[in-house]
Design a protein around this motif. Structure first.
Motif, PDB file in Angstrom:
ATOM      1  N   VAL A 154       0.822  -1.203   0.000  1.00  0.00           N
ATOM      2  CA  VAL A 154       0.000   0.000   0.000  1.00  0.00           C
ATOM      3  C   VAL A 154       0.863   1.263   0.000  1.00  0.00           C
ATOM      4  CG1 VAL A 154      -0.176   0.210   2.517  1.00  0.00           C
ATOM      5  CG2 VAL A 154      -2.033   1.056   1.070  1.00  0.00           C
ATOM      6  N   PHE A 155       2.096   1.167   0.502  1.00  0.00           N
ATOM      7  CA  PHE A 155       2.969   2.328   0.568  1.00  0.00           C
ATOM      8  C   PHE A 155       3.567   2.695  -0.788  1.00  0.00           C
ATOM      9  CE2 PHE A 155       2.971   0.812   4.979  1.00  0.00           C
ATOM     10  CZ  PHE A 155       2.624   1.984   5.622  1.00  0.00           C
ATOM     11  N   ARG A 156       3.289   1.883  -1.793  1.00  0.00           N
ATOM     12  CA  ARG A 156       3.719   2.243  -3.141  1.00  0.00           C
ATOM     13  C   ARG A 156       2.834   3.333  -3.726  1.00  0.00           C
ATOM     14  NH1 ARG A 156       4.590  -3.850  -5.695  1.00  0.00           N
ATOM     15  NH2 ARG A 156       6.354  -4.475  -4.352  1.00  0.00           N
ATOM     16  N   TYR A 157       1.637   3.491  -3.173  1.00  0.00           N
ATOM     17  CA  TYR A 157       0.702   4.475  -3.709  1.00  0.00           C
ATOM     18  C   TYR A 157       1.178   5.888  -3.376  1.00  0.00           C
ATOM     19  CZ  TYR A 157      -2.508   0.661  -4.710  1.00  0.00           C
ATOM     20  OH  TYR A 157      -3.074  -0.495  -5.206  1.00  0.00           O
ATOM     21  N   LEU A 158       1.349   6.677  -4.411  1.00  0.00           N
ATOM     22  CA  LEU A 158       1.880   8.028  -4.259  1.00  0.00           C
ATOM     23  C   LEU A 158       0.962   8.912  -3.429  1.00  0.00           C
ATOM     24  CD1 LEU A 158       4.138   9.959  -5.026  1.00  0.00           C
ATOM     25  CD2 LEU A 158       2.972  10.391  -7.191  1.00  0.00           C
ATOM     26  N   THR A 159      -0.339   8.771  -3.629  1.00  0.00           N
ATOM     27  CA  THR A 159      -1.283   9.610  -2.893  1.00  0.00           C
ATOM     28  C   THR A 159      -1.214   9.358  -1.393  1.00  0.00           C
ATOM     29  OG1 THR A 159      -2.977   7.954  -3.432  1.00  0.00           O
ATOM     30  CG2 THR A 159      -2.926   9.950  -4.780  1.00  0.00           C
ATOM     31  N   LEU A 160      -1.063   8.083  -0.995  1.00  0.00           N
ATOM     32  CA  LEU A 160      -0.954   7.763   0.427  1.00  0.00           C
ATOM     33  C   LEU A 160       0.319   8.369   1.006  1.00  0.00           C
ATOM     34  CD1 LEU A 160      -1.800   6.301   3.007  1.00  0.00           C
ATOM     35  CD2 LEU A 160      -0.589   4.268   2.159  1.00  0.00           C
ATOM     36  N   ARG A 161       1.435   8.199   0.291  1.00  0.00           N
ATOM     37  CA  ARG A 161       2.690   8.754   0.784  1.00  0.00           C
ATOM     38  C   ARG A 161       2.652  10.278   0.823  1.00  0.00           C
ATOM     39  NH1 ARG A 161       6.823   7.948  -2.401  1.00  0.00           N
ATOM     40  NH2 ARG A 161       5.790   6.892  -4.150  1.00  0.00           N
ATOM     41  N   ILE A 173      -0.031  12.096   1.534  1.00  0.00           N
ATOM     42  CA  ILE A 173      -0.780  12.432   2.757  1.00  0.00           C
ATOM     43  C   ILE A 173       0.090  12.214   3.992  1.00  0.00           C
ATOM     44  CG2 ILE A 173      -2.742  11.759   4.199  1.00  0.00           C
ATOM     45  CD1 ILE A 173      -4.235  11.067   1.572  1.00  0.00           C
ATOM     46  N   LEU A 174       0.804  11.098   4.005  1.00  0.00           N
ATOM     47  CA  LEU A 174       1.677  10.820   5.142  1.00  0.00           C
ATOM     48  C   LEU A 174       2.806  11.847   5.240  1.00  0.00           C
ATOM     49  CD1 LEU A 174       1.929   6.927   4.861  1.00  0.00           C
ATOM     50  CD2 LEU A 174       0.666   8.246   6.577  1.00  0.00           C
ATOM     51  N   GLY A 175       3.264  12.321   4.086  1.00  0.00           N
ATOM     52  CA  GLY A 175       4.292  13.357   4.079  1.00  0.00           C
ATOM     53  C   GLY A 175       3.793  14.643   4.707  1.00  0.00           C
ATOM     54  N   ILE A 176       2.559  15.025   4.383  1.00  0.00           N
ATOM     55  CA  ILE A 176       1.953  16.221   4.975  1.00  0.00           C
ATOM     56  C   ILE A 176       1.839  16.067   6.490  1.00  0.00           C
ATOM     57  CG2 ILE A 176      -0.153  17.620   5.110  1.00  0.00           C
ATOM     58  CD1 ILE A 176      -0.681  16.879   2.178  1.00  0.00           C
ATOM     59  N   LEU A 177       1.276  14.935   6.914  1.00  0.00           N
ATOM     60  CA  LEU A 177       1.041  14.710   8.342  1.00  0.00           C
ATOM     61  C   LEU A 177       2.352  14.614   9.125  1.00  0.00           C
ATOM     62  CD1 LEU A 177      -1.897  12.135   8.163  1.00  0.00           C
ATOM     63  CD2 LEU A 177      -2.022  14.583   8.688  1.00  0.00           C
ATOM     64  N   GLY A 213       5.716  13.115 -10.588  1.00  0.00           N
ATOM     65  CA  GLY A 213       4.684  12.864  -9.590  1.00  0.00           C
ATOM     66  C   GLY A 213       5.240  12.743  -8.187  1.00  0.00           C
ATOM     67  N   GLU A 214       6.503  12.319  -8.090  1.00  0.00           N
ATOM     68  CA  GLU A 214       7.128  12.136  -6.771  1.00  0.00           C
ATOM     69  C   GLU A 214       7.284  13.470  -6.036  1.00  0.00           C
ATOM     70  OE1 GLU A 214       8.104   9.372  -4.014  1.00  0.00           O
ATOM     71  OE2 GLU A 214       7.536   8.939  -6.104  1.00  0.00           O
ATOM     72  N   LEU A 215       7.197  14.580  -6.782  1.00  0.00           N
ATOM     73  CA  LEU A 215       7.291  15.900  -6.144  1.00  0.00           C
ATOM     74  C   LEU A 215       6.068  16.193  -5.281  1.00  0.00           C
ATOM     75  CD1 LEU A 215       8.818  18.072  -9.009  1.00  0.00           C
ATOM     76  CD2 LEU A 215       9.973  17.002  -7.069  1.00  0.00           C
ATOM     77  N   LEU A 216       5.018  15.383  -5.428  1.00  0.00           N
ATOM     78  CA  LEU A 216       3.872  15.510  -4.529  1.00  0.00           C
ATOM     79  C   LEU A 216       4.318  15.349  -3.078  1.00  0.00           C
ATOM     80  CD1 LEU A 216       0.794  15.592  -3.939  1.00  0.00           C
ATOM     81  CD2 LEU A 216       0.761  13.122  -4.299  1.00  0.00           C
ATOM     82  N   ILE A 217       5.308  14.497  -2.851  1.00  0.00           N
ATOM     83  CA  ILE A 217       5.781  14.248  -1.482  1.00  0.00           C
ATOM     84  C   ILE A 217       6.413  15.502  -0.895  1.00  0.00           C
ATOM     85  CG2 ILE A 217       7.216  12.795  -0.024  1.00  0.00           C
ATOM     86  CD1 ILE A 217       4.981  11.303  -1.527  1.00  0.00           C
TER      87      ILE A 217
END
Length: 360
Positions: A18-25, A27-31, A237-241
């Protein structure tokens, strides 16, 4: 870092995939960045106060600012720590774009730290001389521009994209490096000029970073980029993190920086955050979109340019004081009113900027 660990553990337990999903990471990066800012903030503020690292106030500025003298500054270091830790934890450390943004951000942060240290600790009112500050900013920006240009794998990575027109893409060639220089250095200094009131610069930075993170995710996704007619930049897309980390760290810092501020970010934060926004915009080929969404930063910068030019040519000032936020203060607007109205303007500009993605 944790992504590599999760991929290793997924061999034994499929739940870790599940941690491969960019959107999840993302959100976790923000938190994570938000949590780091909130947890470390009180300790950092206390240490800054104990070491008497306080802000000096210009005597020719608004009189309401005199009460802020001694407020801890250099709090931008808190933002940088949160951004770096969160990105290293949740980002793909094999992605070259992540490292470019991280290095530009920390590099300009060091330049700002030296300037703040000389002003606040060494009591040198000039801080780092402007020519040296610009030199180091320029070297960092040019190095980033050269690397991105020389490592580009597709024409889209160096083309100038114009909003509203789906088929307008101008091949920049080596001029891409020059454009990168102006965008990174310009945005870095624009955010620094805006950072003059409690929370004025940080929330627009959070909003613009969040929007750029969304665009980065779309640019890195082949289907979405084709649908929206925006450049498909493989790996962007990785810049989302890192954009999420900026947003989370910024929100955490705003907890302490909101009016009346307990701490100021100083040049160490403002120069770094502006450079980060500029670098992300360059990578995802959305410099003009950054210009739109960061309209408050643009207004503040233009007000200073016009003020200086007018005074040198005519001996008269256009504004009561520049940057622009001080003009409204001297007109009698309470500081919170100036801050919130500039925030509202940023909300509108960010939404307008995002709307241009669909209007191509």
């Amino acid at each position: 870092m944790l992504l590599l660990l999760a991929e290793y553990l997924s061999q034994y337990e499929s739940a870790f995939t599940v941690f491969r999903y960019l959107t999840l990471r993302g959100i976790l990066g923000i938190l994570t960045a938000l949590a780091i800012s909130l947890l470390i903030g009180p300790t950092m503020i206390a240490r800054l106060q104990a070491n008497q690292i306080g802000q000096t106030i210009r005597e020719d500025g608004p009189k309401s600012h005199l009460s802020k003298a001694g407020t801890p500054t250099m709090g931008g270091a808190l933002i940088l720590v949160a951004i770096v830790i969160s990105t290293l934890l949740w980002g793909d450390l094999t992605n070259r774009y992540v490292w470019v943004v991280l290095l530009v951000t920390t590099g300009t942060g060091v330049v700002g730290w030296v300037d703040d240290y000389r002003k606040v600790v060494e009591k040198n009112s000039k801080g780092l001389p402007a020519k040296w500050k610009l030199l180091w900013q320029s070297l960092i920006a040019l190095a980033a521009g050269y690397f991105l240009y020389s490592s580009a794998q597709t024409p889209a990575e160096t083309q100038l994209i114009v909003p509203f027109f789906k088929d307008v893409a101008i091949n920049m060639g080596p001029a891409f490096i020059v454009m990168t220089y102006f965008v990174i250095v310009g945005t870095s200094n624009a955010v620094n000029l805006t950072d003059g009131l409690d929370g004025l610069a940080i929330l627009p930075t959070v909003m613009v970073a969040g929007a750029l993170g969304i665009v980065a995710y779309l640019s890195g996704h082949a289907y979405f980029s084709e649908y929206l007619h925006i450049p498909h930049i493989l790996g962007a897309g990785e810049l989302l993190i890192i954009a999420g980390a900026i947003a989370g760290a910024g929100l955490g810092f705003l907890w302490f920086n909101t009016y009346p501020a307990q701490v100021f970010m100083g040049d160490v934060g403002a120069l770094a955050l502006g450079a980060a926004l500029g670098t992300i915009a360059i990578i995802i080929r959305q410099e003009i979109l950054l210009f739109i969404m960061g309209g408050v930063f643009v207004m503040e910068t233009v007000s200073v340019i016009l003020q200086v030019a007018s005074f040198k040519m005519t001996g008269k000032r256009i504004f009561r004081m520049a940057p622009l936020h001080h003009h409204y203060e001297l007109k009698g607007w309470p500081e919170p009113r100036v801050i919130v109205r500039f925030w509202i303007i940023t909300v509108m500009l960010v939404l307008f900027g995002l709307a241009t993605l669909k209007s191509r």
